[in-house]
Every structure is written in structure tokens, then in C-alpha cells.
Design an enzyme around this catalytic site. Structure first.
Site, PDB file in Angstrom:
ATOM      1  N   ARG A 208      -8.551  -0.398   4.892  1.00 54.53           N
ATOM      2  CA  ARG A 208      -7.706   0.557   4.172  1.00 54.53           C
ATOM      3  C   ARG A 208      -6.373  -0.071   3.794  1.00 54.53           C
ATOM      4  NH1 ARG A 208      -6.517   5.697   7.215  1.00 54.53           N
ATOM      5  NH2 ARG A 208      -5.249   5.840   5.355  1.00 54.53           N
TER       6      ARG A 208
ATOM      7  N   CYS B  54      -4.765  12.396  12.317  1.00 51.30           N
ATOM      8  CA  CYS B  54      -5.564  11.186  12.160  1.00 51.30           C
ATOM      9  C   CYS B  54      -5.533  10.445  13.490  1.00 51.30           C
ATOM     10  CB  CYS B  54      -5.018  10.336  11.026  1.00 51.30           C
ATOM     11  SG  CYS B  54      -3.470   9.604  11.475  1.00 51.30           S
TER      12      CYS B  54
ATOM     13  N   ASP C 153       4.642   0.611  12.099  1.00 51.02           N
ATOM     14  CA  ASP C 153       3.437  -0.032  11.559  1.00 51.02           C
ATOM     15  C   ASP C 153       3.286  -1.476  12.021  1.00 51.02           C
ATOM     16  OD1 ASP C 153       3.470   1.633   8.305  1.00 51.02           O
ATOM     17  OD2 ASP C 153       3.008   2.308  10.330  1.00 51.02           O
TER      18      ASP C 153
ATOM     19  N   ARG D 117       0.040  14.470  12.808  1.00 54.63           N
ATOM     20  CA  ARG D 117       0.538  14.278  11.430  1.00 54.63           C
ATOM     21  C   ARG D 117       0.882  15.629  10.765  1.00 54.63           C
ATOM     22  NH1 ARG D 117      -1.037   9.082   9.899  1.00 54.63           N
ATOM     23  NH2 ARG D 117       0.618   9.107   8.364  1.00 54.63           N
TER      24      ARG D 117
ATOM     25  N   LYS E 210       0.845  -1.209   0.000  1.00 46.31           N
ATOM     26  CA  LYS E 210       0.000   0.000   0.000  1.00 46.31           C
ATOM     27  C   LYS E 210       0.879   1.257   0.000  1.00 46.31           C
ATOM     28  CE  LYS E 210      -1.698   1.559   4.018  1.00 46.31           C
ATOM     29  NZ  LYS E 210      -1.385   2.963   4.357  1.00 46.31           N
ATOM     30  N   ASN E 211       1.915   1.269   0.850  1.00 42.84           N
ATOM     31  CA  ASN E 211       2.692   2.496   1.019  1.00 42.84           C
ATOM     32  C   ASN E 211       3.695   2.730  -0.102  1.00 42.84           C
ATOM     33  OD1 ASN E 211       1.158   2.932   3.215  1.00 42.84           O
ATOM     34  ND2 ASN E 211       2.732   2.408   4.723  1.00 42.84           N
TER      35      ASN E 211
HETATM   36  C1  EPZ Z   1       4.275   6.920   6.190  1.00 39.50           C
HETATM   37  O1  EPZ Z   1       3.505   7.952   6.779  1.00 39.50           O
HETATM   38  C2  EPZ Z   1       3.347   5.714   6.112  1.00 39.50           C
HETATM   39  N1  EPZ Z   1       2.184   6.033   5.271  1.00 39.50           N
HETATM   40  C3  EPZ Z   1       2.886   5.336   7.515  1.00 39.50           C
HETATM   41  O2  EPZ Z   1       2.095   4.155   7.397  1.00 39.50           O
HETATM   42  C4  EPZ Z   1       4.124   5.006   8.357  1.00 39.50           C
HETATM   43  O3  EPZ Z   1       3.714   4.698   9.670  1.00 39.50           O
HETATM   44  C5  EPZ Z   1       5.065   6.221   8.358  1.00 39.50           C
HETATM   45  O4  EPZ Z   1       5.401   6.586   7.001  1.00 39.50           O
HETATM   46  C6  EPZ Z   1       6.358   5.941   9.120  1.00 39.50           C
HETATM   47  O5  EPZ Z   1       6.984   4.849   8.573  1.00 39.50           O
HETATM   48  C7  EPZ Z   1       2.328   6.004   3.928  1.00 39.50           C
HETATM   49  O6  EPZ Z   1       3.398   5.736   3.400  1.00 39.50           O
HETATM   50  C8  EPZ Z   1       1.087   6.298   3.128  1.00 39.50           C
HETATM   51  P1  EPZ Z   1       6.370  10.295   8.265  1.00 39.50           P
HETATM   52  P2  EPZ Z   1       4.078   9.478   6.783  1.00 39.50           P
HETATM   53  O7  EPZ Z   1       6.260  11.544   7.487  1.00 39.50           O
HETATM   54  O8  EPZ Z   1       4.802   9.745   5.528  1.00 39.50           O
HETATM   55  C9  EPZ Z   1       6.545  13.517  11.754  1.00 39.50           C
HETATM   56  C10 EPZ Z   1       0.240   2.780   7.748  1.00 39.50           C
HETATM   57  O9  EPZ Z   1      -0.214   2.245   8.770  1.00 39.50           O
HETATM   58  N2  EPZ Z   1       6.485  14.509  10.675  1.00 39.50           N
HETATM   59  O10 EPZ Z   1       7.577   9.435   8.121  1.00 39.50           O
HETATM   60  O11 EPZ Z   1       2.974  10.378   7.173  1.00 39.50           O
HETATM   61  C11 EPZ Z   1       5.200  12.809  11.937  1.00 39.50           C
HETATM   62  O12 EPZ Z   1       4.360  13.565  12.788  1.00 39.50           O
HETATM   63  C12 EPZ Z   1       0.710   4.225   7.798  1.00 39.50           C
HETATM   64  O13 EPZ Z   1       0.368   2.201   6.635  1.00 39.50           O
HETATM   65  C13 EPZ Z   1       6.669  15.853  10.999  1.00 39.50           C
HETATM   66  O14 EPZ Z   1       6.875  16.208  12.152  1.00 39.50           O
HETATM   67  O15 EPZ Z   1       5.109   9.358   7.989  1.00 39.50           O
HETATM   68  C14 EPZ Z   1       5.574  11.502  12.546  1.00 39.50           C
HETATM   69  O16 EPZ Z   1       5.734  11.682  13.943  1.00 39.50           O
HETATM   70  C15 EPZ Z   1       0.492   4.847   9.158  1.00 39.50           C
HETATM   71  N3  EPZ Z   1       6.583  16.775   9.995  1.00 39.50           N
HETATM   72  C16 EPZ Z   1       6.944  11.206  11.927  1.00 39.50           C
HETATM   73  O17 EPZ Z   1       7.421  12.455  11.382  1.00 39.50           O
HETATM   74  C17 EPZ Z   1       6.363  16.414   8.691  1.00 39.50           C
HETATM   75  O18 EPZ Z   1       6.325  17.313   7.815  1.00 39.50           O
HETATM   76  C18 EPZ Z   1       6.902  10.159  10.818  1.00 39.50           C
HETATM   77  O19 EPZ Z   1       6.108  10.671   9.808  1.00 39.50           O
HETATM   78  C19 EPZ Z   1       6.181  15.051   8.396  1.00 39.50           C
HETATM   79  C20 EPZ Z   1       6.251  14.111   9.401  1.00 39.50           C
END
Ligand code: EPZ
Length: 416
Positions: free
Chosen positions: A397, A116, A305, A121, A22-23
Site C-alpha cells: 500500500r 484499522c 510512521d 481512527r 503517498k500521503n
Molecule cells: C495521516 O493519517 C496519515 N495518513 C498517517 O499515515 C499518519 O500516521 C497520520 O496522518 C499521522 O501523521 C494519510 O495521510 C493518508 P490523524 P490521519 O488524523 O489523517 C486522532 C501511513 O502509514 N484523530 O493525524 O488518519 C487519531 O485517532 C499512515 O502512511 C481523532 O481523534 O491521522 C490519531 O490518534 C498511517 N479524531 C491521531 O488523531 C479525528 O477526527 C492522528 O490522526 C481524527 C484523528
């Protein structure tokens, strides 16, 4: 929202083929707007999130056909620049269209993706990086109005190796003036898959999988055909389903490299794991051993995850496990539901202490998010008696036909 009913106590056993990730699908579908051509992508899972991506692409003017796990996106007639608000509301990761649309169209309007179930996020790293590349981004009335006549490559240092921010910058860099360097980039396998997809289109991306990615701007991108990598989180979830029910499973279509941190923990819990070329076998122990510590980290560390699923396994271990959730602020909502089933879990901020109990008992529980919901299925498989899981839309999802597959593997599970 639908429900699942599970009668626990049946072993999970047999063979299952793991589908596309998915990701990986989500950023790659966003990338199909780049070439103004034909994009054929195989091994697309049937998931709600993919349905939403398909609706967004259609709303932007692309023509999309989907048949038996293959999607064909023709992005020649891209006419719109606004991502429909109700679709962003349903799937916050639609923010991934920012970089791709700025590259292709020079303009994109998207409603601010809310937080979410697992935390606020924020998208500050996305916006800061795209502004550094020359995008004008106005945040007004809950919308992001973004414009860029020509993005320019630059040297970007990410404060955190954000997966989404890394992907957005890669997508913004493909037509940018000069070279974009992303430092402290996310190293997840899905980033490598996106690099491979972009390069197959004719982009010049290198370094994915390492902390430094380079994107050299090009003039044009071409038609592409691509196979999505297997879903390492879905694969790992079935491994835990087998471990918690004392079963035995063979997974087909896996890339072991992507599963190393999970396989290491499963071996620590007493599972026997044999790996072959693109498959692996797991044999569960009679009694699960407690894993002392599980700390979630960016890849190649233990994935957030898979935190909820491993917590569930540890509720039936022979000892105490300390879990530290370092990635998301609020990713323990499944703990209270597991406690309703008899688990012994104490949560304090980012730390959860799990003390193994002899058994779990079926109960009516609520899925609050995708992976927490999957964890409740695992608990229901092992619990004595019946478990009813509500709000299973969250689970749908990210897991294609999980009830059908688990039934084939021996579980007594049905959707209501
Ligand atoms: C991706 O989310 C995945 N989703 C998530 O999977 C996964 O848990 C996550 O990466 C971490 O591996 C998809 O790929 C669609 P991040 P993403 O940006 O990109 C902070 C699932 O269950 N952050 O790496 O949103 C954020 O708050 C989902 O399949 C900022 O502070 O994750 C978080 O604490 C859930 N500012 C951390 O970084 C930003 O601009 C990780 O977020 C962006 C992120």
C-alpha cells in the site's frame, strides 16, 4: 496475501531515487474533483492506495489516465456523489473526499471508515468541523450522508492537529462563503503540498506548515499541473535499511527539511549523514548505538510512521531504548513479530522498551499494517538466516517495488 522471502546478512548499498509521497498524493487526488477541469499530477507512485483512489474518481464520473508516474484526471463530468463502499473498506483515508465533494457537488455519501490495524481512527474532528461550516451530516446504517448548499467559512480550533481533518477543512473551504481559519492545524509537509496544489488551481490558501491556516473562498478553480513532493517516510525507511545492514546509500530527490527529526535520531545511533542539494548520503556505523528515547509527535516531531522502523534498528543496538507512541493507540503489533526473531522488547500500553541483542534470527512473521510490515523487512535484511513475511499486501500500500529496489541495493529478497 503474498509473501516475501529474505536471506539476511547482505549490506544495502548504492543509490535510489525517492518517489512521490503517498500521503500527499491521496488528498491531492481528492482535490482534483474541485475544478471540473484537467489535473496533471507527476511523480505518482505505483501503490495499491493510489489504485483505489483512481477507482473512486472513476466511479464518481471522472476520466483518469495514468502513465509512467503521471496521472491525468478530468473532473468535468462528475455525476455521482456516492463513494463505493467496498473501496472505503479497502482504504479508510477515502474519507478525504468529504471536503472536496461537499465543495464541488454539495453532496457526498460515504460509508463510515472503520478502524484499522493501528487503532480505532475516529473522524469526530472531521465531522465537527464540517458541521461548523454548515454541512448537514447524517450518520445512519454505517453511512455518512452529507449535504451542504453553500459551506461558510468559519474559525475552527482543532482539539488535535489531525492531518486528515486539516486536509478536509482546507478542501471544504475553497469555495466557502468568506474565510475559513484552521487553528492547531497539522503542519506536515503533505499539508504544504496540498496548499501549493490548491493555489496552483486558483484557490487562496495560506499558512500551511504553520499551526494556523487560512482559506479564502473563491468562485472558480482552473486546470492545474503539479509535482508531488518526495516521500519522507519511504526515504527514511531506506535509510534505516542501510543503517541496520551496516551499508552505505545515496538517496536522490529528498527534501532534507522533511527528514530532520529522523536524521537527528540516525546520527544519534552512530550513522554519518552528508546532505547535498536534493540528495543525501548515509554511512552506517559498525555497531548501532542505542537512542535513549523516541517519542512520536505531530510534525515536526518524530513521525509515528517511522516508529516501527526505528524500533527494529534499536533491537540490534548496544543499549536500551524507550519508545513512546503518542499518536495511535495500537501501533506496536510489529513488536511481537520482532520478538519471534529474537528481539528483546517489552510493550506496556504506549511505551515499548527495547534492549539491544547481538543478533536477530530469521523466522516466519506476519505484517499487520503498512509501517510495521516495512519494519519486518528491515529485520529480515539484518537477521541471520531466512525470514518469510506474510500479508505483504499491507506493505504494497505504501512502498512501490520495495523488493525490486532492495534487490538492486544488494539484498537477497524475493516475492512469492
Ligand atoms: C495521516 O493519517 C496519515 N495518513 C498517517 O499515515 C499518519 O500516521 C497520520 O496522518 C499521522 O501523521 C494519510 O495521510 C493518508 P490523524 P490521519 O488524523 O489523517 C486522532 C501511513 O502509514 N484523530 O493525524 O488518519 C487519531 O485517532 C499512515 O502512511 C481523532 O481523534 O491521522 C490519531 O490518534 C498511517 N479524531 C491521531 O488523531 C479525528 O477526527 C492522528 O490522526 C481524527 C484523528
Amino acid at each position: 496475501m503474498g509473501k516475501l522471502i529474505i536471506d539476511g546478512g547482505n549490506r544495502i548499498g548504492g543509490e535510489v531515487r525517492v518517489g512521490g509521497a503517498k500521503n500527499s498524493v491521496l488528498p491531492i487526488l481528492a482535490a482534483t474533483v474541485l475544478n471540473g477541469g484537467i489535473n496533471v499530477v507527476h511523480d505518482i507512485p505505483k501503490l495499491l492506495d493510489v489504485d483505489i483512489m483512481e477507482k473512486i474518481l472513476t466511479a464518481l464520473g471522472c476520466s483518469v489516465k495514468r502513465e509512467n508516474g503521471t496521472i491525468v484526471v478530468d473532473s468535468k463530468d462528475l455525476t455521482e456523489h456516492e463513494i463505493p463502499e467496498e473501496l472505503v473498506r479497502q482504504m479508510r483515508s477515502s474519507i478525504i473526499f468529504l471536503g472536496a465533494m461537499l465543495s464541488r457537488f454539495g453532496k457526498v455519501k460515504v460509508s463510515y471508515p472503520g478502524g484499522c490495524e493501528i487503532g480505532p481512527r475516529p473522524i469526530d474532528l472531521h465531522l465537527k468541523s464540517l458541521r461548523e461550516m454548515g454541512a448537514k451530516i447524517e450518520e445512519k446504517h454505517g453511512f455518512l450522508n452529507c449535504e451542504a448548499t453553500k459551506l461558510r467559512g468559519c474559525d475552527i480550533q482543532l482539539d488535535f492537529p489531525s492531518v486528515g481533518a486539516t486536509e478536509n477543512i482546507m478542501l471544504a473551504g475553497v469555495f466557502a462563503e468568506g474565510t475559513t481559519i484552521i487553528r492547531n492545524a497539522a503542519r506536515e509537509p503533505e499539508i504544504i503540498d496540498l496548499e501549493n496544489f490548491l493555489n496552483a488551481m486558483g484557490a487562496r490558501v495560506s499558512g500551511a506548515g504553520t499551526a494556523t491556516i487560512r482559506v479564502e473562498g473563491v468562485e472558480k478553480l482552473y486546470d492545474v499541473e503539479h509535482n508531488i513532493i518526495p516521500d519522507r517516510i519511504v526515504a527514511s525507511t531506506y535509510l534505516v535499511a542501510t543503517a541496520i545492514t551496516k551499508g552505505e546509500i545515496v538517496l536522490k530527490n529528498v527534501i532534507h527539511e522533511h527528514l530532520q527529526s529522523i536524521l537527528y535520531k540516525l546520527r544519534e545511533s552512530g550513522c554519518i549523514i552528508q546532505t547535498y542539494n536534493h540528495s543525501l548520503k548515509l554511512i552506517a556505523p559498525k555497531k548501532i548505538k542505542a537512542i535513549e528515547s523516541i517519542r512520536t509527535l505531530p510534525y515536526p516531531g518524530y513521525p509515528t510512521d517511522m516508529q516501527a522502523q526505528m524500533m527494529t534498528l534499536m533491537t540490534l543496538s548496544d543499549g536500551i531504548t524507550i519508545i513512546t507512541e503518542n499518536i495511535f493507540e495500537n501501533r506496536y503489533k510489529h513488536a511481537n513479530e520482532l520478538v519471534r526473531m529474537g528481539a528483546n522488547i517489552k510493550v506496556d500500553g504506549r511505551i515499548a522498551v527495547v534492549k539491544g541483542v547481538p543478533k536477530l534470527s530469521g523466522a516466519t512473521v506476519m505484517a499487520h499494517d503498512l509501517r510495521g510490515g516495512a519494519a519486518l523487512i528491515l529485520a529480515g535484511l539484518a537477521a541471520e538466516g531466512s525470514t518469510i513475511i506474510e500479508n505483504i499486501k499491507h506493505i504494497e500500500r505504501g512502498y512501490e517495488n520495495i523488493d525490486g529496489i532492495l534487490s538492486l541495493l544488494g539484498a537477497k529478497i524475493k516475492k512469492m
